[in-house]
Design a protein around this motif. Structure first.
Motif, PDB file in Angstrom:
ATOM      1  N   ASP A  90      58.800 -27.034  -2.620  1.00 23.97           N
ATOM      2  CA  ASP A  90      59.520 -26.589  -3.818  1.00 23.97           C
ATOM      3  C   ASP A  90      60.240 -27.724  -4.530  1.00 23.97           C
ATOM      4  OD1 ASP A  90      58.758 -23.954  -3.447  1.00 23.97           O
ATOM      5  OD2 ASP A  90      60.526 -23.468  -2.233  1.00 23.97           O
ATOM      6  N   LEU A  91      60.357 -28.888  -3.897  1.00 20.49           N
ATOM      7  CA  LEU A  91      61.059 -30.005  -4.523  1.00 20.49           C
ATOM      8  C   LEU A  91      60.275 -30.556  -5.707  1.00 20.49           C
ATOM      9  CD1 LEU A  91      62.210 -32.006  -1.368  1.00 20.49           C
ATOM     10  CD2 LEU A  91      63.665 -30.689  -2.915  1.00 20.49           C
ATOM     11  N   PRO A  92      60.968 -31.065  -6.735  1.00 20.54           N
ATOM     12  CA  PRO A  92      60.275 -31.691  -7.866  1.00 20.54           C
ATOM     13  C   PRO A  92      59.366 -32.823  -7.368  1.00 20.54           C
ATOM     14  CG  PRO A  92      62.612 -31.438  -8.346  1.00 20.54           C
ATOM     15  CD  PRO A  92      62.438 -31.104  -6.900  1.00 20.54           C
ATOM     16  N   LEU A  93      58.174 -32.896  -7.921  1.00 20.51           N
ATOM     17  CA  LEU A  93      57.174 -33.865  -7.475  1.00 20.51           C
ATOM     18  C   LEU A  93      56.908 -34.918  -8.556  1.00 20.51           C
ATOM     19  CD1 LEU A  93      55.020 -34.795  -5.407  1.00 20.51           C
ATOM     20  CD2 LEU A  93      53.418 -33.266  -6.569  1.00 20.51           C
ATOM     21  N   PHE A  94      56.845 -36.171  -8.128  1.00 20.65           N
ATOM     22  CA  PHE A  94      56.491 -37.291  -8.993  1.00 20.65           C
ATOM     23  C   PHE A  94      55.307 -38.026  -8.374  1.00 20.65           C
ATOM     24  CE2 PHE A  94      60.772 -36.182  -9.882  1.00 20.65           C
ATOM     25  CZ  PHE A  94      61.010 -36.494 -11.214  1.00 20.65           C
ATOM     26  N   VAL A  95      54.569 -38.738  -9.214  1.00 27.87           N
ATOM     27  CA  VAL A  95      53.476 -39.574  -8.711  1.00 27.87           C
ATOM     28  C   VAL A  95      53.812 -41.022  -9.016  1.00 27.87           C
ATOM     29  CG1 VAL A  95      51.674 -37.814  -8.809  1.00 27.87           C
ATOM     30  CG2 VAL A  95      52.140 -39.207 -10.846  1.00 27.87           C
ATOM     31  N   ALA A  96      53.458 -41.899  -8.090  1.00 17.78           N
ATOM     32  CA  ALA A  96      53.805 -43.304  -8.238  1.00 17.78           C
ATOM     33  C   ALA A  96      52.707 -44.153  -7.616  1.00 17.78           C
ATOM     34  CB  ALA A  96      55.140 -43.597  -7.563  1.00 17.78           C
ATOM     35  N   GLY A  97      52.721 -45.433  -7.966  1.00 13.30           N
ATOM     36  CA  GLY A  97      51.732 -46.324  -7.372  1.00 13.30           C
ATOM     37  C   GLY A  97      52.095 -47.773  -7.537  1.00 13.30           C
ATOM     38  N   LYS A  98      51.535 -48.561  -6.647  1.00 17.53           N
ATOM     39  CA  LYS A  98      51.595 -50.019  -6.739  1.00 17.53           C
ATOM     40  C   LYS A  98      50.322 -50.485  -7.422  1.00 17.53           C
ATOM     41  CE  LYS A  98      52.590 -54.355  -5.661  1.00 17.53           C
ATOM     42  NZ  LYS A  98      51.673 -54.994  -6.643  1.00 17.53           N
ATOM     43  N   SER A  99      50.437 -51.162  -8.562  1.00 21.49           N
ATOM     44  CA  SER A  99      49.284 -51.746  -9.258  1.00 21.49           C
ATOM     45  C   SER A  99      48.194 -50.707  -9.511  1.00 21.49           C
ATOM     46  CB  SER A  99      48.758 -52.951  -8.462  1.00 21.49           C
ATOM     47  OG  SER A  99      47.815 -53.674  -9.200  1.00 21.49           O
ATOM     48  N   MET A 100      47.011 -50.884  -8.911  1.00 22.06           N
ATOM     49  CA  MET A 100      45.907 -49.947  -9.118  1.00 22.06           C
ATOM     50  C   MET A 100      46.331 -48.511  -8.856  1.00 22.06           C
ATOM     51  SD  MET A 100      42.346 -49.650  -6.959  1.00 22.06           S
ATOM     52  CE  MET A 100      43.214 -48.775  -5.625  1.00 22.06           C
ATOM     53  N   GLY A 101      47.155 -48.322  -7.825  1.00 22.49           N
ATOM     54  CA  GLY A 101      47.608 -46.969  -7.505  1.00 22.49           C
ATOM     55  C   GLY A 101      48.387 -46.327  -8.629  1.00 22.49           C
ATOM     56  N   SER A 102      49.112 -47.136  -9.425  1.00 19.59           N
ATOM     57  CA  SER A 102      49.865 -46.574 -10.545  1.00 19.59           C
ATOM     58  C   SER A 102      48.937 -46.158 -11.680  1.00 19.59           C
ATOM     59  CB  SER A 102      50.898 -47.583 -11.050  1.00 19.59           C
ATOM     60  OG  SER A 102      50.303 -48.716 -11.647  1.00 19.59           O
ATOM     61  N   ARG A 103      47.840 -46.866 -11.822  1.00 18.18           N
ATOM     62  CA  ARG A 103      46.850 -46.489 -12.826  1.00 18.18           C
ATOM     63  C   ARG A 103      46.249 -45.119 -12.487  1.00 18.18           C
ATOM     64  NH1 ARG A 103      41.315 -49.950 -13.699  1.00 18.18           N
ATOM     65  NH2 ARG A 103      40.494 -48.859 -15.537  1.00 18.18           N
ATOM     66  N   VAL A 104      45.943 -44.927 -11.217  1.00 13.43           N
ATOM     67  CA  VAL A 104      45.403 -43.637 -10.772  1.00 13.43           C
ATOM     68  C   VAL A 104      46.461 -42.551 -10.906  1.00 13.43           C
ATOM     69  CG1 VAL A 104      44.203 -42.415  -8.933  1.00 13.43           C
ATOM     70  CG2 VAL A 104      43.944 -44.899  -9.129  1.00 13.43           C
ATOM     71  N   ALA A 105      47.703 -42.885 -10.551  1.00 11.53           N
ATOM     72  CA  ALA A 105      48.786 -41.905 -10.662  1.00 11.53           C
ATOM     73  C   ALA A 105      48.929 -41.397 -12.094  1.00 11.53           C
ATOM     74  CB  ALA A 105      50.100 -42.526 -10.182  1.00 11.53           C
ATOM     75  N   ALA A 106      48.845 -42.311 -13.060  1.00 14.29           N
ATOM     76  CA  ALA A 106      48.950 -41.910 -14.460  1.00 14.29           C
ATOM     77  C   ALA A 106      47.792 -40.987 -14.860  1.00 14.29           C
ATOM     78  CB  ALA A 106      48.979 -43.135 -15.360  1.00 14.29           C
ATOM     79  N   LEU A 107      46.609 -41.247 -14.318  1.00 16.71           N
ATOM     80  CA  LEU A 107      45.438 -40.438 -14.660  1.00 16.71           C
ATOM     81  C   LEU A 107      45.570 -38.987 -14.188  1.00 16.71           C
ATOM     82  CD1 LEU A 107      42.552 -42.976 -13.938  1.00 16.71           C
ATOM     83  CD2 LEU A 107      43.078 -41.939 -16.153  1.00 16.71           C
ATOM     84  N   VAL A 108      46.269 -38.770 -13.067  1.00 19.60           N
ATOM     85  CA  VAL A 108      46.381 -37.407 -12.533  1.00 19.60           C
ATOM     86  C   VAL A 108      47.684 -36.730 -12.944  1.00 19.60           C
ATOM     87  CG1 VAL A 108      44.947 -38.023 -10.549  1.00 19.60           C
ATOM     88  CG2 VAL A 108      47.436 -38.110 -10.332  1.00 19.60           C
ATOM     89  N   SER A 109      48.511 -37.410 -13.725  1.00 24.39           N
ATOM     90  CA  SER A 109      49.882 -36.965 -13.950  1.00 24.39           C
ATOM     91  C   SER A 109      50.037 -35.729 -14.826  1.00 24.39           C
ATOM     92  CB  SER A 109      50.709 -38.105 -14.550  1.00 24.39           C
ATOM     93  OG  SER A 109      50.188 -38.488 -15.812  1.00 24.39           O
ATOM     94  N   ASN A 110      48.975 -35.333 -15.515  1.00 24.11           N
ATOM     95  CA  ASN A 110      49.103 -34.139 -16.350  1.00 24.11           C
ATOM     96  C   ASN A 110      48.988 -32.849 -15.552  1.00 24.11           C
ATOM     97  OD1 ASN A 110      49.700 -35.371 -18.813  1.00 24.11           O
ATOM     98  ND2 ASN A 110      47.538 -35.718 -19.279  1.00 24.11           N
TER      99      ASN A 110
END
Length: 211
Positions: A90-110
């Motif tokens: 139930d806690l608010p969820l965020f996505v994060a990444g280091k370098s390449m991982g942040s690019r992927v995180a942004a892609l799934v963020s919607n």
């Protein structure tokens, strides 16, 4: 040998947590790298649950010890998205990444579960290939974004980024003399430890603001 992705993750659970992050590794090192561990420990100490995992190619390396290039972006995106689907807290969820991982995180963020995106060293372009920008994931997300970037990062330094017209939903924080790992040179008068501590504090402030 086929690519392995068992959809497990490693959870570092905080006492009295206020939010959760799914935190993806960069291209060259897995979820248990020193950088990932330092940031994770800092977040957990400040009340953030951190979920880490290996992308399929890195999980395969963990099994057989052989280095291999990252999976193509659709496979990385699917791997992250499937873990998003597993999240049922139930806690608010965020996505994060280091370098390449942040690019992927942004892609799934919607995804409707996601409250925001955090990038540690976003790979705005490949090294020495400024014309091959990777802005699309940042431009397509509808969620607030925090980018923590070394101002001399070879994959996007301050001068490079100042030339982009990024949406106002993206908050940028630069670290003096920092490289792609936010690490400054000794002569700069700054330390890597100081930069990582500030990055962790900025992440927590962002989480509190957008939870």
């Amino acid at each position: 040998m086929s690519v392995v992705d068992d959809l497990t993750w490693h959870l570092d659970k905080a006492d009295n947590a206020i939010a959760s992050i799914i935190f993806a590794h960069g291209a060259g090192a897995g979820f248990d790298s020193e950088f990932m561990q330092i940031v994770t420990n800092g977040l957990v100490a400040k009340g953030i649950n951190v979920y880490r995992f290996n992308f399929p190619y890195m999980q395969q390396r963990a099994l057989d010890g052989k280095r291999r290039p990252p999976n193509r972006m659709p496979a990385l995106e699917q791997s992250f998205a499937e873990r998003l689907a597993k999240y049922n807290d139930d806690l608010p969820l965020f996505v994060a990444g280091k370098s390449m991982g942040s690019r992927v995180a942004a892609l799934v963020s919607n995804d409707e579960k996601v409250h925001g995106v955090i990038a540690l060293g976003y790979p705005f372009h490949p090294p020495k290939k400024l014309e091959k920008t990777r802005l699309e994931p940042l431009l397509q997300t509808t969620k607030p974004v925090l980018i923590l970037q070394g101002d001399r990062d070879a994959l996007g330094n301050k001068q490079d980024i100042d030339g982009y017209q990024l949406p106002k939903t993206i908050e940028l924080q630069f670290f003096a003399d920092g490289d792609h790992d936010l690490k400054p040179r000794v002569r700069s008068g700054h330390s890597h430890q100081q930069h990582l501590a500030q990055a962790i504090s900025s992440m927590v402030q962002f989480l509190e603001q957008h939870s």
